[in-house]
Design an enzyme around this catalytic site. Structure first.
Site, PDB file in Angstrom:
ATOM      1  CB  THR A   1      -1.016   0.095   1.149  1.00  0.00           C
ATOM      2  OG1 THR A   1      -1.941  -0.985   1.032  1.00  0.00           O
ATOM      3  CG2 THR A   1      -1.818   1.389   1.096  1.00  0.00           C
TER       4      THR A   1
ATOM      5  CD1 TRP B   1      -1.408  -5.990   2.988  1.00  0.00           C
ATOM      6  CD2 TRP B   1      -0.999  -6.642   5.080  1.00  0.00           C
ATOM      7  NE1 TRP B   1      -2.218  -5.267   3.829  1.00  0.00           N
ATOM      8  CE2 TRP B   1      -1.986  -5.638   5.107  1.00  0.00           C
ATOM      9  CE3 TRP B   1      -0.578  -7.205   6.295  1.00  0.00           C
ATOM     10  CZ2 TRP B   1      -2.564  -5.184   6.295  1.00  0.00           C
ATOM     11  CZ3 TRP B   1      -1.143  -6.764   7.470  1.00  0.00           C
ATOM     12  CH2 TRP B   1      -2.123  -5.770   7.466  1.00  0.00           C
TER      13      TRP B   1
ATOM     14  CG  ASN C   1      -4.738  -7.485   4.536  1.00  0.00           C
ATOM     15  OD1 ASN C   1      -5.483  -7.330   5.501  1.00  0.00           O
ATOM     16  ND2 ASN C   1      -4.679  -6.626   3.542  1.00  0.00           N
ATOM     17  CD  GLU C   2      -8.138  -5.560   2.598  1.00  0.00           C
ATOM     18  OE1 GLU C   2      -7.686  -5.135   1.531  1.00  0.00           O
ATOM     19  OE2 GLU C   2      -8.452  -4.815   3.548  1.00  0.00           O
TER      20      GLU C   2
ATOM     21  CD  GLU D   1      -7.010  -2.760   6.651  1.00  0.00           C
ATOM     22  OE1 GLU D   1      -6.300  -3.776   6.609  1.00  0.00           O
ATOM     23  OE2 GLU D   1      -7.113  -1.968   5.703  1.00  0.00           O
TER      24      GLU D   1
ATOM     25  NE  ARG E   1     -19.564  -0.571   3.193  1.00  0.00           N
ATOM     26  CZ  ARG E   1     -19.996  -1.743   3.618  1.00  0.00           C
ATOM     27  NH1 ARG E   1     -19.135  -2.702   3.866  1.00  0.00           N
ATOM     28  NH2 ARG E   1     -21.265  -1.975   3.764  1.00  0.00           N
TER      29      ARG E   1
END
Ligand code: NAG
Ligand code: NAG
Ligand code: NAG
Ligand code: NAG
Ligand code: NAG
Ligand code: NAG
Length: 668
Positions: free
Chosen positions: A94, A136, A182-183, A259, A381
Site C-alpha cells: 500500500t 500481506w 490480508n484481504e 481493519e 462505508r
C-alpha cells in the site's frame, strides 16, 4: 491496507437498527437485569499494510517518544489496547514494502524493519497491550515462484510460525493473534495446518483470526467444517460498515472489525471514527475495531495520505500532529478495558446518534454516546440507513446493578463544524444521578463518555517544532546508522528492500553501504514493479541533482539507476514516471521517462560493469536533464516535459543485488 470492500447484505441489519430505539419521551435503560452482552476485546491500530510507520523511526527524541505516548500510554492519549502489525513480506503493501524475516529460504533475521521496535515501545508503555501479526505478502521462495502461498502450506505455516517464535526469542514479545492472508483468499487446509504448526511449537495460546476480508465465505466455511471452526477463534472482517451477517453471528465466534477507518484524519475523520467505534457493536456485534492505520508516518503523496489516528510524517523537522481520532479513541479506551462486557442495553438515539455501555462486572460502568451528523460520504462505508441527527434531550435510566450509582464523570468532545472551534476530551463537572437517572442535552457532532472510572486524562506534551519541508540539501554515506534499524532514514522502499550492508573485506571506501536484497519477485499483495525502487525527499522537488555511487552485483543483465521527479509509489508504483538514469553491467546506459524503462529519452555506451563502483549524477532543471558518470559528462540536454516534480530515487533493473553509497541530493 487495503482494498475498499463493496457494500453488501445490509437488509438483515435494518431490523436490528430500528429495534434498539425506545419510543420518544421514554428513558434509555442501561441495565443488566436480562444479562450482559459480548465481551469487549479492545480498540487497536494497524502498523503496516504497508510501511505506514516508515518515517516514525527516524524522529529524534523526545518527539519520537512523545508520538508513542499519544498512541500507547495508558490514560494519556489513544491508550490503544491492541497493536496489529504486518509480517513483512518484501513486497509492496500500500505505502511501501516491509522486509521479511526470511528473505531467502535459509535466511532468518528478526531485527529487520521497525515493527519489532514498535511492538516493544507499545509494550513498554502498556504491558497489557494485545499484539497481532498478519501477512500481506510473502518472499518468492514461500510460493516456489508462484504468486500463491498455499501450494506448499507447510512452508507457509512454518514461515509464519517462525516469525512468532522469533518475536518471543529475540524480543520477548508474545504475539496473541495471527491472521491468514490480508484481504486475499484463505485456504482451509492451510488454516488447519497453521493451527497444527502453532500447537506443535507450543503456541497453543496464539489464536487465529480469519480471514481479514469479508464476513463470507469464512463464516459459512466455519459453520460447515467443525475442524476449521476449532482452529479459528475470531472472524475478522474489513470495513464492515458497522454491520455483520446472520451467518457470522451463527458461528458464535468473536466478530471483529480487524481493519477499519481509512479516512483522512481531519475533524471529519474523527467523526467517522466515533461512529464506527460505537456502531460496530450496536449494529454489528463487533467487539474489537482496528484502525488502518495506526499513525500516518509515510510521505503524504503516497496512497491514502494521512489516513492514520495521528500524523507524524516529518522526522526531519520533528513536527507531528495529534489529530482528532486520538481523542475520539480515548473516549472508549481510557474508560473501558479488554475483558469488560458490553451491556445488552445499547442502541440508537431517537433523534440520531448511538450509545454503548460497558461494565467490568465489579460495579464500574462506562457509557459512550455519539451524535455524528456530518457528510457521511467522506467516511469509508457510511452507516445505513443515513440517520439525520437533531438536538435532543436524552434521558438514561440506570437499572439492575447500576441503579445505585449516584455520580458519573463526564468527558465531552464537540466537533462544531459551524464555529470551527472543536474541543476534544474535555472534562466536565460530574453529573449527579437522581434515582439512577440523568439527562443530557445533546447537540449534533458530539461524543460523551459518562463513567464511574475516575482515572482518565487528556495527556499533553509540549508543542513539537513547526512543520518544515524536507531539507534541500541531503546526504547519506550510510556509515552512521540508526540502531536498531536496518533501513536508512527517509528512504521509502516501493519495490524491493534496501537495507544496511557491511562489507568488511572492502579496502575502505565502501565498507558500509545500502543494498537492495530481494532477488526474486515476492508472492505479492499489490502490483509491485518489475524493477526495485526506493524514493526519498520532497514530492514538490523540480530542479534537483541526485548523485549516488552504485555497485551492481548481478553480472548478467544487471542494472541500477538514480532518478528524480518520481511521481508515484504505493500500489501505483508500476506506472511511476520521472527521469531515470540507468547504467547496466553490459556497458550501456539509458535515460528513461518511466520506471518500467519503456520511454527511452537517451541511450548509449557507458563502459559500466558489475562489481565496480560507479558514480552516477543526474541533474534536472526545468525541461532539461543531464547526467555524468564517474565525474565525466555522459549525456545532456535531454528534454523532459513531464512529470514536473516528484521524489528522488534509487533502484535496480530487476530483483537483483546491488549496492548504493554516498547518496546526495540538492534541490533548488
Ligand atoms: C472501578 O474501577 C476503579 C478503577 O478505575 C476501581 O478502583 C474501582 O474499585 C472499580 N469499582 C467501582 C465500583 O468503582
Ligand atoms: C431540552 O430540555 C430543555 C429544558 O427542559 C428545553 O428548554 C429544550 O427545549 C429541550 N431541547 C430539546 C431539543 O428538546
Ligand atoms: C425517586 O424515587 C422514589 C421512589 O420511587 C420517589 O418517591 C421519588 O419521588 C423519586 N425522586 C425523584 C426526584 O424522581
Ligand atoms: C442545550 O444545548 C444547546 C446547544 O448546545 C443550547 O443552545 C441550549 O441552551 C441547551 N439547553 C439546555 C436546557 O441546557
Ligand atoms: C566486498 O568488497 C570486496 C573488495 O572490494 C569486493 O570484491 C566484493 O565484491 C564485495 N562484496 C560485497 C558483497 O559487497
Ligand atoms: C525549476 O527551473 C525552471 C527553469 O529553470 C524554473 O522555471 C522553475 O521555476 C524552477 N522550479 C523551482 C521550484 O525552482
Amino acid at each position: 491496507m487495503q482494498q475498499r470492500v463493496s457494500p453488501r447484505a445490509v437488509p438483515a441489519l435494518l431490523l436490528l437498527l430500528l429495534a434498539a430505539q425506545p419510543p420518544s419521551g421514554r428513558a434509555y435503560p442501561l441495565g443488566d437485569e436480562a444479562g450482559l452482552g459480548r465481551v469487549f476485546d479492545g480498540i487497536g491500530g494497524l502498523s503496516g499494510g504497508g510501511a505506514t510507520s516508515r518515517l516514525l523511526v527516524n524522529y529524534a527524541e523526545p518527539y519520537r517518544s512523545q508520538i508513542l505516548d499519544y498512541l500507547f500510554k495508558p490514560n494519556f492519549g489513544a491508550s490503544l489496547h491492541i497493536l496489529k502489525v504486518e509480517i513483512g513480506g518484501d513486497a509492496q503493501t500500500t505505502d511501501g514494502t516491509e522486509p521479511s524475516h526470511m528473505h531467502y529460504e535459509n535466511d532468518e533475521n528478526y531485527f529487520r524493519g521497525y515493527e519489532w521496535w514498535l511492538m516493544k515501545e507499545a509494550k513498554k508503555r502498556n504491558p497489557d497491550i494485545t499484539l497481532i501479526g498478519l501477512p500481506w505478502a510473502f518472499p518468492g521462495w514461500v510460493g516456489h515462484g508462484k504468486n500463491w502461498p498455499y501450494d506448499f502450506p507447510d512452508i507457509t505455516a512454518t514461515y509464519v510460525v517462525n516469525w512468532i517464535l522469533g518475536a518471543k526469542q529475540y524480543h520477548d514479545l508474545d504475539i496473541q493473534y495471527v491472521g491468514i492472508w490480508n484481504e486475499r483468499q484463505f485456504d482451509v487446509k492451510y488454516i488447519k495446518l497453521l493451527r497444527y504448526t502453532l500447537d506443535k511449537f507450543g503456541l497453543e495460546r496464539v489464536r487465529i483470526i480469519a480471514s481479514d476480508n469479508l464476513w463470507e465465505p469464512i463464516a459459512l466455511s466455519l459453520l460447515l467444517d467443525p475442524e476449521l471452526s476449532r482452529a479459528v477463534d475470531v472472524i475478522g472482517a474489513h470495513y464492515p460498515g458497522t454491520t455483520t451477517l446472520a451467518q457470522a453471528l451463527k458461528t458464535q465466534k468473536k466478530l471483529w472489525s480487524s481493519e477499519d477507518y481509512s479516512t483522512f484524519n481531519d475533524e471529519v475523520g474523527g467523526g467517522c471514527w466515533a461512529r464506527i467505534l460505537n456502531q460496530n457493536y450496536v449494529n454489528g456485534h463487533m467487539t474489537s475495531t482496528i484502525s488502518w492505520n495506526l499513525v500516518a508516518s509515510y510521505y503524504e503523496e503516497l496512497p491514502f495520505g494521512r489516513d492514520g489516528l495521528m500524523t507524524a510524517q516529518e522526522p526531519w523537522s520533528g513536527n507531528y500532529v495529534v489529530e482528532s481520532p486520538i481523542w475520539i479513541t480515548a473516549h472508549s479506551t481510557q474508560f473501558a478495558q479488554p475483558g469488560w462486557t458490553y451491556l445488552q442495553t445499547v442502541g440508537h438515539l431517537t433523534q440520531g446518534g448511538s450509545y454503548v455501555a460497558l461494565t467490568d462486572r465489579k460495579g464500574n460502568l462506562t457509557v459512550v454516546i455519539e451524535t455524528m451528523t456530518h457528510d457521511h460520504s467522506v467516511c469509508i462505508r457510511p452507516p445505513l440507513p443515513p440517520f439525520s441527527v437533531t438536538p435532543q434531550n436524552a434521558t438514561f435510566q440506570l437499572k439492575g446493578s447500576f441503579a445505585s450509582i449516584t455520580e458519573l464523570q463526564v468527558w465531552r468532545s464537540q466537533f462544531n463544524f459551524q464555529t470551527k472551534q472543536p474541543s476534544f476530551l474535555e472534562k466536565l463537572p460530574p453529573v449527579k444521578l437522581v434515582n439512577g437517572s440523568f439527562t443530557l442535552n445533546l447537540s449534533e457532532d458530539e461524543v460523551y463518555t459518562l463513567t464511574t472510572v475516575t482515572m482518565g486524562r487528556k495527556g499533553r506534551h509540549p508543542e513539537p517544532p513547526p512543520s518544515a519541508r524536507f531539507p534541500k540539501v541531503y546526504k547519506d554515506d550510510f556509515n552512521v546508522r540508526n540502531p536498531p534499524f536496518s533501513e536508512a532514514p527517509h528512504f521509502a522502499d516501493q519495490t524491493g528492500v534496501f537495507e544496511y550492508h557491511a562489507n568488511l573485506s572492502d579496502p575502505g571506501a565502501h565498507v558500509f553501504t545500502l543494498r537492495q536484497v530481494v532477488m526474486q519477485r515476492p508472492v505479492t499483495w499489490a502490483t509491485d514493479a518489475d524493477q526495485t525502487v526506493s524514493v526519498i525527499g520532497d514530492y514538490r522537488w523540480q530542479n534537483v541533482t541526485v548523485t549516488c555511487d552504485v555497485f551492481m552485483e548481478s553480472v548478467r543483465g544487471g542494472g541500477a539507476f538514480v532518478a528524480a521527479r518520481v511521481d508515484k509509489g504505493g500500489q501505483a508504483v508500476r506506472s511511476a514516471k520521472g527521469v531515470f538514469f540507468w547504467v547496466f553491467t553490459d556497458g550501456t546506459y539509458k535515460v528513461t521517462n518511466d520506471l518500467a524503462g519503456q520511454t527511452v529519452l537517451a541511450e548509449g555506451r557507458a563502459g559500466t560493469g558489475a562489481h565496480v563502483w560507479h558514480t552516477l549524477s543526474l541533474t534536472v532543471q526545468g525541461q532539461s536533464a543531464s547526467g555524468t558518470l564517474d565525474g565525466t559528462p555522459l549525456w545532456k540536454n535531454v528534454v523532459v516535459p513531464t512529470p514536473k516534480n516528484g521524489w528522488a530515487a534509487i533502484g535496480t533493473r530487476s530483483f537483483e543485488l546491488a549496492q548504493f553509497d554516498n547518496f546526495a541530493v540538492s534541490a533548488e
